[in-house]
Enzyme design. Structure first.
Site, PDB file in Angstrom:
ATOM      1  N   THR A 158     131.445 112.746  22.538  1.00 62.76           N
ATOM      2  CA  THR A 158     132.859 113.081  22.353  1.00 62.76           C
ATOM      3  C   THR A 158     133.505 112.106  21.368  1.00 62.76           C
ATOM      4  O   THR A 158     134.532 112.414  20.778  1.00 62.76           O
ATOM      5  CB  THR A 158     133.608 113.055  23.697  1.00 62.76           C
ATOM      6  OG1 THR A 158     133.472 111.753  24.276  1.00 62.76           O
ATOM      7  CG2 THR A 158     133.020 114.081  24.640  1.00 62.76           C
ATOM      8  N   PHE A 193     118.594 108.039  32.663  1.00 64.09           N
ATOM      9  CA  PHE A 193     119.645 108.864  33.281  1.00 64.09           C
ATOM     10  C   PHE A 193     121.045 108.365  32.963  1.00 64.09           C
ATOM     11  O   PHE A 193     121.989 108.639  33.704  1.00 64.09           O
ATOM     12  CB  PHE A 193     119.443 108.945  34.805  1.00 64.09           C
ATOM     13  CG  PHE A 193     118.068 109.431  35.198  1.00 64.09           C
ATOM     14  CD1 PHE A 193     117.668 110.722  34.898  1.00 64.09           C
ATOM     15  CD2 PHE A 193     117.172 108.590  35.832  1.00 64.09           C
ATOM     16  CE1 PHE A 193     116.391 111.167  35.234  1.00 64.09           C
ATOM     17  CE2 PHE A 193     115.893 109.033  36.170  1.00 64.09           C
ATOM     18  CZ  PHE A 193     115.506 110.316  35.878  1.00 64.09           C
ATOM     19  N   GLN A 231     118.212 102.764  26.468  1.00 70.95           N
ATOM     20  CA  GLN A 231     118.472 104.018  25.772  1.00 70.95           C
ATOM     21  C   GLN A 231     119.145 103.738  24.431  1.00 70.95           C
ATOM     22  O   GLN A 231     119.255 104.621  23.596  1.00 70.95           O
ATOM     23  CB  GLN A 231     119.401 104.905  26.602  1.00 70.95           C
ATOM     24  CG  GLN A 231     118.786 105.446  27.870  1.00 70.95           C
ATOM     25  CD  GLN A 231     119.798 106.174  28.740  1.00 70.95           C
ATOM     26  OE1 GLN A 231     119.998 105.813  29.890  1.00 70.95           O
ATOM     27  NE2 GLN A 231     120.439 107.224  28.229  1.00 70.95           N
ATOM     28  N   ALA A 288     124.111 111.838  25.820  1.00 71.85           N
ATOM     29  CA  ALA A 288     124.942 113.023  25.577  1.00 71.85           C
ATOM     30  C   ALA A 288     124.086 114.274  25.360  1.00 71.85           C
ATOM     31  O   ALA A 288     124.531 115.230  24.726  1.00 71.85           O
ATOM     32  CB  ALA A 288     125.891 112.786  24.387  1.00 71.85           C
ATOM     33  N   ARG A 344     135.300 112.719  29.195  1.00 67.05           N
ATOM     34  CA  ARG A 344     134.458 113.896  29.427  1.00 67.05           C
ATOM     35  C   ARG A 344     134.868 114.625  30.717  1.00 67.05           C
ATOM     36  O   ARG A 344     134.689 115.831  30.832  1.00 67.05           O
ATOM     37  CB  ARG A 344     132.972 113.548  29.413  1.00 67.05           C
ATOM     38  CG  ARG A 344     132.094 114.769  29.161  1.00 67.05           C
ATOM     39  CD  ARG A 344     130.619 114.427  29.048  1.00 67.05           C
ATOM     40  NE  ARG A 344     130.152 114.219  27.700  1.00 67.05           N
ATOM     41  CZ  ARG A 344     129.802 115.187  26.860  1.00 67.05           C
ATOM     42  NH1 ARG A 344     129.862 116.454  27.224  1.00 67.05           N
ATOM     43  NH2 ARG A 344     129.379 114.899  25.650  1.00 67.05           N
ATOM     44  N   ARG A 387     123.963 110.943  33.786  1.00 68.77           N
ATOM     45  CA  ARG A 387     123.727 112.371  33.526  1.00 68.77           C
ATOM     46  C   ARG A 387     124.940 113.257  33.860  1.00 68.77           C
ATOM     47  O   ARG A 387     125.253 113.474  35.031  1.00 68.77           O
ATOM     48  CB  ARG A 387     122.511 112.804  34.337  1.00 68.77           C
ATOM     49  CG  ARG A 387     121.746 113.975  33.767  1.00 68.77           C
ATOM     50  CD  ARG A 387     120.466 114.160  34.526  1.00 68.77           C
ATOM     51  NE  ARG A 387     119.541 115.072  33.856  1.00 68.77           N
ATOM     52  CZ  ARG A 387     118.294 115.277  34.253  1.00 68.77           C
ATOM     53  NH1 ARG A 387     117.821 114.656  35.304  1.00 68.77           N
ATOM     54  NH2 ARG A 387     117.520 116.104  33.602  1.00 68.77           N
ATOM     55  N   GLU A 420     121.427 117.129  30.294  1.00 68.55           N
ATOM     56  CA  GLU A 420     122.422 116.930  31.346  1.00 68.55           C
ATOM     57  C   GLU A 420     122.922 118.198  32.038  1.00 68.55           C
ATOM     58  O   GLU A 420     123.158 118.173  33.252  1.00 68.55           O
ATOM     59  CB  GLU A 420     123.641 116.180  30.768  1.00 68.55           C
ATOM     60  CG  GLU A 420     123.331 114.787  30.307  1.00 68.55           C
ATOM     61  CD  GLU A 420     124.499 114.207  29.526  1.00 68.55           C
ATOM     62  OE1 GLU A 420     124.676 114.594  28.349  1.00 68.55           O
ATOM     63  OE2 GLU A 420     125.232 113.401  30.091  1.00 68.55           O
ATOM     64  N   GLU A 431     122.112 103.357  29.060  1.00 68.58           N
ATOM     65  CA  GLU A 431     122.829 103.608  27.809  1.00 68.58           C
ATOM     66  C   GLU A 431     123.579 102.330  27.417  1.00 68.58           C
ATOM     67  O   GLU A 431     123.541 101.912  26.271  1.00 68.58           O
ATOM     68  CB  GLU A 431     123.797 104.786  27.989  1.00 68.58           C
ATOM     69  CG  GLU A 431     124.554 105.118  26.702  1.00 68.58           C
ATOM     70  CD  GLU A 431     125.444 106.355  26.806  1.00 68.58           C
ATOM     71  OE1 GLU A 431     125.212 107.206  27.676  1.00 68.58           O
ATOM     72  OE2 GLU A 431     126.373 106.468  25.992  1.00 68.58           O
ATOM     73  N   PHE A 480     128.039 112.461  32.770  1.00 71.96           N
ATOM     74  CA  PHE A 480     129.015 111.574  32.137  1.00 71.96           C
ATOM     75  C   PHE A 480     130.462 111.957  32.438  1.00 71.96           C
ATOM     76  O   PHE A 480     131.263 112.174  31.539  1.00 71.96           O
ATOM     77  CB  PHE A 480     128.757 111.629  30.618  1.00 71.96           C
ATOM     78  CG  PHE A 480     129.170 110.411  29.830  1.00 71.96           C
ATOM     79  CD1 PHE A 480     128.432 109.239  29.874  1.00 71.96           C
ATOM     80  CD2 PHE A 480     130.293 110.447  29.001  1.00 71.96           C
ATOM     81  CE1 PHE A 480     128.798 108.129  29.109  1.00 71.96           C
ATOM     82  CE2 PHE A 480     130.673 109.339  28.240  1.00 71.96           C
ATOM     83  CZ  PHE A 480     129.918 108.184  28.295  1.00 71.96           C
TER      84      PHE A 480
HETATM   85  N1  MTE Z   1     114.950 113.275  32.082  1.00 68.50           N
HETATM   86  C1  MTE Z   1     114.119 112.302  32.532  1.00 68.50           C
HETATM   87  N2  MTE Z   1     112.900 112.644  32.955  1.00 68.50           N
HETATM   88  N3  MTE Z   1     114.513 110.995  32.563  1.00 68.50           N
HETATM   89  C2  MTE Z   1     115.765 110.615  32.149  1.00 68.50           C
HETATM   90  O1  MTE Z   1     116.091 109.431  32.184  1.00 68.50           O
HETATM   91  N4  MTE Z   1     117.948 111.350  31.260  1.00 68.50           N
HETATM   92  C3  MTE Z   1     118.887 112.462  31.165  1.00 68.50           C
HETATM   93  C4  MTE Z   1     118.219 113.675  30.538  1.00 68.50           C
HETATM   94  N5  MTE Z   1     116.982 113.948  31.176  1.00 68.50           N
HETATM   95  C5  MTE Z   1     116.660 111.626  31.688  1.00 68.50           C
HETATM   96  C6  MTE Z   1     116.183 112.956  31.652  1.00 68.50           C
HETATM   97  C7  MTE Z   1     120.085 112.135  30.391  1.00 68.50           C
HETATM   98  S1  MTE Z   1     121.329 111.314  31.161  1.00 68.50           S
HETATM   99  C8  MTE Z   1     120.223 112.515  29.085  1.00 68.50           C
HETATM  100  S2  MTE Z   1     121.640 112.196  28.230  1.00 68.50           S
HETATM  101  C9  MTE Z   1     119.161 113.216  28.364  1.00 68.50           C
HETATM  102  O2  MTE Z   1     117.985 113.386  29.156  1.00 68.50           O
HETATM  103  C10 MTE Z   1     118.807 112.436  27.111  1.00 68.50           C
HETATM  104  O3  MTE Z   1     117.777 112.977  26.404  1.00 68.50           O
HETATM  105  P1  MTE Z   1     117.969 114.117  25.286  1.00 68.50           P
HETATM  106  O4  MTE Z   1     119.214 113.804  24.555  1.00 68.50           O
HETATM  107  O5  MTE Z   1     116.759 114.001  24.485  1.00 68.50           O
HETATM  108  O6  MTE Z   1     118.077 115.391  26.069  1.00 68.50           O
HETATM  109  N1  LUZ Z   2     127.762 108.792  25.970  1.00 70.96           N
HETATM  110  C1  LUZ Z   2     128.744 108.610  25.083  1.00 70.96           C
HETATM  111  C2  LUZ Z   2     127.564 109.963  26.568  1.00 70.96           C
HETATM  112  O1  LUZ Z   2     128.893 107.497  24.568  1.00 70.96           O
HETATM  113  N2  LUZ Z   2     129.532 109.634  24.769  1.00 70.96           N
HETATM  114  C3  LUZ Z   2     129.409 110.858  25.320  1.00 70.96           C
HETATM  115  O2  LUZ Z   2     130.147 111.770  24.997  1.00 70.96           O
HETATM  116  C4  LUZ Z   2     128.389 111.040  26.270  1.00 70.96           C
HETATM  117  N3  LUZ Z   2     128.219 112.212  26.886  1.00 70.96           N
HETATM  118  C5  LUZ Z   2     127.270 112.340  27.786  1.00 70.96           C
HETATM  119  C6  LUZ Z   2     126.458 111.269  28.077  1.00 70.96           C
HETATM  120  N4  LUZ Z   2     126.607 110.099  27.469  1.00 70.96           N
HETATM  121 MO1  MOS Z   3     122.917 110.551  29.471  1.00 72.07          MO
HETATM  122  S1  MOS Z   3     124.390 110.101  30.830  1.00 72.07           S
HETATM  123  O1  MOS Z   3     124.003 110.877  28.206  1.00 72.07           O
HETATM  124  O2  MOS Z   3     122.362 109.002  29.116  1.00 72.07           O
END
Ligand code: MTE
Ligand code: LUZ
Ligand code: MOS
Length: 751
Positions: free
Chosen positions: A434, A222, A191, A503, A304, A336, A707, A226, A338
């Site tokens: 954050t 998910f 990611q 995030a 968070r 997801r 999330e 990251e 966090f």
């Molecule tokens: N949806 C799918 N299908 N697969 C994923 O890995 N990750 C989730 C969410 N939805 C995820 C998902 C998480 S943890 C985040 S932070 C957001 O997607 C990231 O994508 P976005 O910022 O484009 O919403």
């Molecule tokens: N990652 C991060 C995150 O580095 N900072 C955040 O605030 C955060 N929030 C949600 C998911 N990932």
């Molecule tokens: Mo999602 S926990 O911010 O990758």
């Protein structure tokens, strides 16, 4: 618009790391990981392993040319263990062989001896022994001490929620290629392409420009990729750098489950105080986060938890203290929500405890305390464009909560061994990293001579549909068909210095950057038309439906004519965009600020039936009203809500993550770790789009959706406990998650 990946996904043609064609000379890597959770390495002998057929290299920390360090927030995590191991699954050595089988076979021939050290797996024990990562963080609002005196009802308790395995379908992996002049090109399932680039540069001791990271898409992240894609990419790159051969490292499911960190388990003590009208006057909580053996992202996750500790409620007086506790588990990481889900589970437990003591429905307390515009969060941000009451009220009305309750009461009155339960779950989730400096993004756009378009952004596609949204942004800004636009891979040489896609801000940040780039080109194209058509004002020009319009009339220039002519007139058809979220700031010395661009709201109603002989349960329905803003893609966004909901329900119901006292993961395979499947998802999921038109900082007013919906899943816990109470009134105070069938059965027959 359909997800642009749907065609290749359906046909099995989408490419992931493990699908890349194998380059001649490729070596396959296997990781020798720590077989115990804590100890001093007294012997590491690889001579026998090295002599096995096919084995080419065995790499240990001694071979690392740069810094043996992959810690992001704190430098507390070596790439390969040096002297000591602090969790089971920690990488110690890397074997490179001509086949994957040969590499794995050699693992068994490594001679390894340790002097064992004491193991801690419990966060409270770690805190008591001073094993703390960073410092204790405390958020305060109002005056709690004074407020207790004004409370009519005060309750104290404890809540515990467990971790969660990410279980992305594609495991961690990377494929690294040596390039001339000590450069590395790597395809990684990450990611955070820039995180990977920095990590590799650090461990190899080379500048970042020698490392190119490329990402097509992930089979799910998910949050698990990251930060934690980096160690595996680093090891693959290290192998390629030292061997001068392509190196592929893809973890098997069991290796992945054993070696990687998960959602953080939390344990918390809380105290909640209410006035006569059930207004929450004061709330105190002490959180113990099980961080695992290294910091990873734990301090940010901890933060968070504090930001979301009061969920969608206004609490005028709070003291919230959180401790990140170092244990001998694999470093826990982003997942997801966090840290937000844990904070919300704990205040929902506190509210439930109060409701049980007062013998009222918990929804009465929930409803009486929903946020309103002008309220202040404990971190100083003022509530704006609040949708908490709106989504709650609409959920109650549209899904006829009174009828649901009557139906449940009637069912429970006539059934002895089947009991139904209901729970409402409001959510409020802040959008932005954050850590304020992370809130910016870049994009790069090329229009080719034939009018087709190539778009690169810093966003990583992981199934959430961000690339489809990027196509929509570009198509809409240029006024052309989406099929003219190709989303390029996320690549650090085209878009540099990216924040990880996380995030929930991926679409917002990268979409805005892309919009800025597209608008700049559009402006140049319009100026060109103005000149060519001798127009007084540029505003007479419009680009839409693949044509050039002047004063609302179609000209004889199509989009393709326009581009060809503009190119002939030497107009620049490429552009980059940069976007930094306005307004956001946070001061960690005062723990106050305006950390979020905006908040996302919603309310879910969960209905469950518990089998009181077996302890099993089925979810009859989940009804949701969700604040999407003005959704730019309802199919994708609905999918995010459904997926998030079910993932959240899994966390608090069937996903039973277990480590033993020796820090060994007992639920280390899909035979012992169950995630929701087609039989356990709710029989019915209804999702309504809240009708709202507030201006906000989301991309095209389409709010972040990744999330927040996960936290609707918390309703599952309280729906189950509601049903249990209907069978056994003594079964109260059930604030330990997950609610597995075993735990439900024990509660049903508690005396
Ligand atoms: N949806 C799918 N299908 N697969 C994923 O890995 N990750 C989730 C969410 N939805 C995820 C998902 C998480 S943890 C985040 S932070 C957001 O997607 C990231 O994508 P976005 O910022 O484009 O919403
Ligand atoms: N990652 C991060 C995150 O580095 N900072 C955040 O605030 C955060 N929030 C949600 C998911 N990932
Ligand atoms: Mo999602 S926990 O911010 O990758």
């Amino acid at each position: 618009m359909k997800n642009i990946d749907s065609y290749t996904h359906t046909r099995g043609e989408s490419i992931y790391v493990d699908d890349l064609p194998i380059l001649g000379g490729t070596l396959f890597a296997a990781i020798f990981d720590a077989p115990i959770a804590h100890g001093k390495i007294t012997k590491l002998d690889v001579t026998k392993a090295k002599q096995l057929a096919g084995v080419k290299y065995i790499i240990t920390h001694r071979d690392i040319p740069g810094e043996n360090q992959i810690g992001g927030i704190f430098p507390d995590e070596p790439a390969l263990a040096d002297g000591e191991v602090h969790f089971r699954g920690q990488p110690i050595a890397l074997i490179l062989a001509t086949t994957k089988e040969a590499a794995h076979k050699a693992l068994k021939a490594i001679v390894f001896e340790v002097e064992e050290l004491p193991i801690i797996v419990d966060p409270r024990e770690a805190a008591a022994k001073g094993e703390i990562i960073g410092s204790v963080r405390t958020f305060r609002l109002g005056d709690v001490e004074q407020a207790w005196k004004d409370c009519v009802y005060i309750y104290e308790g404890r809540a515990d929620c467990n971790g969660q395995e990410h279980l992305y379908i594609e495991g961690q992996g990377a494929y690294a290629f040596p390039v001339e002049n000590d450069c590395i090109r790597i395809v990684s399932s990450t990611q955070g392409p820039t995180q990977v680039q920095r990590g590799i540069a650090r461990v190899l001791g080379v500048p970042m420009h020698k490392v190119e990271v490329d990402v097509r898409r992930l089979g799910g992240g998910f949050g698990g990729k990251e930060d934690q894609a980096t160690p595996f990419a680093v090891l693959a790159a290290l192998g390629a750098y030292l061997s001068k051969k392509p190196v592929k490292l893809v973890l098997d499911r069991e290796e992945d489950m054993r070696m990687t960190g998960k959602r953080h388990p939390y344990s918390a003590d809380f105290k909640i105080g209410l006035d006569r009208n059930f207004k929450i006057m004061a709330y105190e909580a002490d959180y113990y986060q099980n961080a695992g053996a290294a910091a990873d992202l734990s301090p940010a996750v901890l933060e968070r938890t504090l930001f979301h500790a009061t969920n969608a409620y206004f609490v005028p007086n709070t003291r919230l203290s959180a401790t990140s506790c170092r244990t001998n588990l694999p470093p826990n990481t982003a997942f997801r929500g966090f840290g937000g889900p844990q904070g919300k589970f704990i205040i929902e437990s506190a509210i439930t405890m109060a409701a049980e003591a007062l013998n009222i429905d918990r929804a009465i307390i929930q409803k009486a305390n929903l946020l309103k515009d002008g309220d202040e969060f404990s971190y100083g941000q003022i509530v704006e464009n609040c949708e908490a009451e709106k989504t709650w009220n609409q959920a109650e009305q549209d899904y006829k909560i009174e009828q649901i309750r009557e139906r449940v009461a009637a069912f429970n009155a006539t059934n002895q061994y089947l009991k139904k339960g209901v729970a409402l779950m409001p959510i409020c989730f802040g959008i932005s990293f954050t850590n304020t400096p992370m809130n910016h993004a870049r994009a790069l756009v090329h229009i080719y001579q034939d009018g087709s378009v190539g778009v690169s952004t810093g966003a990583v596609e992981m199934g959430q549909g961000v690339n489809t949204k990027m196509v929509q942004v570009a198509a809409q800004t240029f006024g052309i068909n989406p099929d003219r636009i190709k989303l390029e891979t996320t690549n650090t040489t085209r878009v540099a210095n990216t924040s990880p896609t996380a995030a929930s801000a991926g679409a917002d940040l990268n979409g805005r950057a892309l919009q800025i780039a597209c608008k700049a080109i559009r402006l140049r194209l319009k100026a060109f038309v103005q000149k060519e058509f001798n127009l007084e004002s540029i505003d007479a020009v419009n680009l839409q439906d693949e044509w050039v319009y002047v004063d609302g009339e179609k000209t004889d220039w199509t989009w393709e004519d326009l581009i060809l002519n503009a190119f002939g007139a030497r107009i620049q058809l490429s552009e980059k965009g940069h976007y930094a979220t306005p307004r956001v700031k946070f001061d960690k010395t005062t723990e106050k600020g305006h950390p979020f661009a905006y908040h996302v709201y919603g309310t879910a109603i969960t209905e469950v039936t518990v089998d009181c002989i077996r302890g099993t349960y089925e979810f009859d329905a989940v009804h949701i009203v969700h604040d999407f803003g003005q959704s730019m893609n309802k199919i994708i966004d609905k999918g995010q809500v459904e997926g998030g909901l079910v993932q959240g329900m899994g966390w608090l119901t069937m996903e039973d993550l277990r480590y033993n006292k020796e820090g060994r993961l007992l639920s280390a395979a899909l035979s012992t770790y169950k995630v929701p499947d087609v039989f356990s998802v709710p029989k019915e999921i209804n999702i309504k789009f809240l009708d709202t038109n507030h201006s906000n900082l989301a991309i095209m007013k389409s709010k972040a959706v990744g999330e927040p919906p996960l936290m609707y899943g918390i309703g599952a816990h309280f729906a189950i406990t509601d049903a249990i109470k209907a069978f056994n009134p003594k079964a109260i105070g059930l604030f330990e998650a997950p609610m597995t069938h075993e735990r439900v059965l024990m509660a049903l027959y508690r005396k």
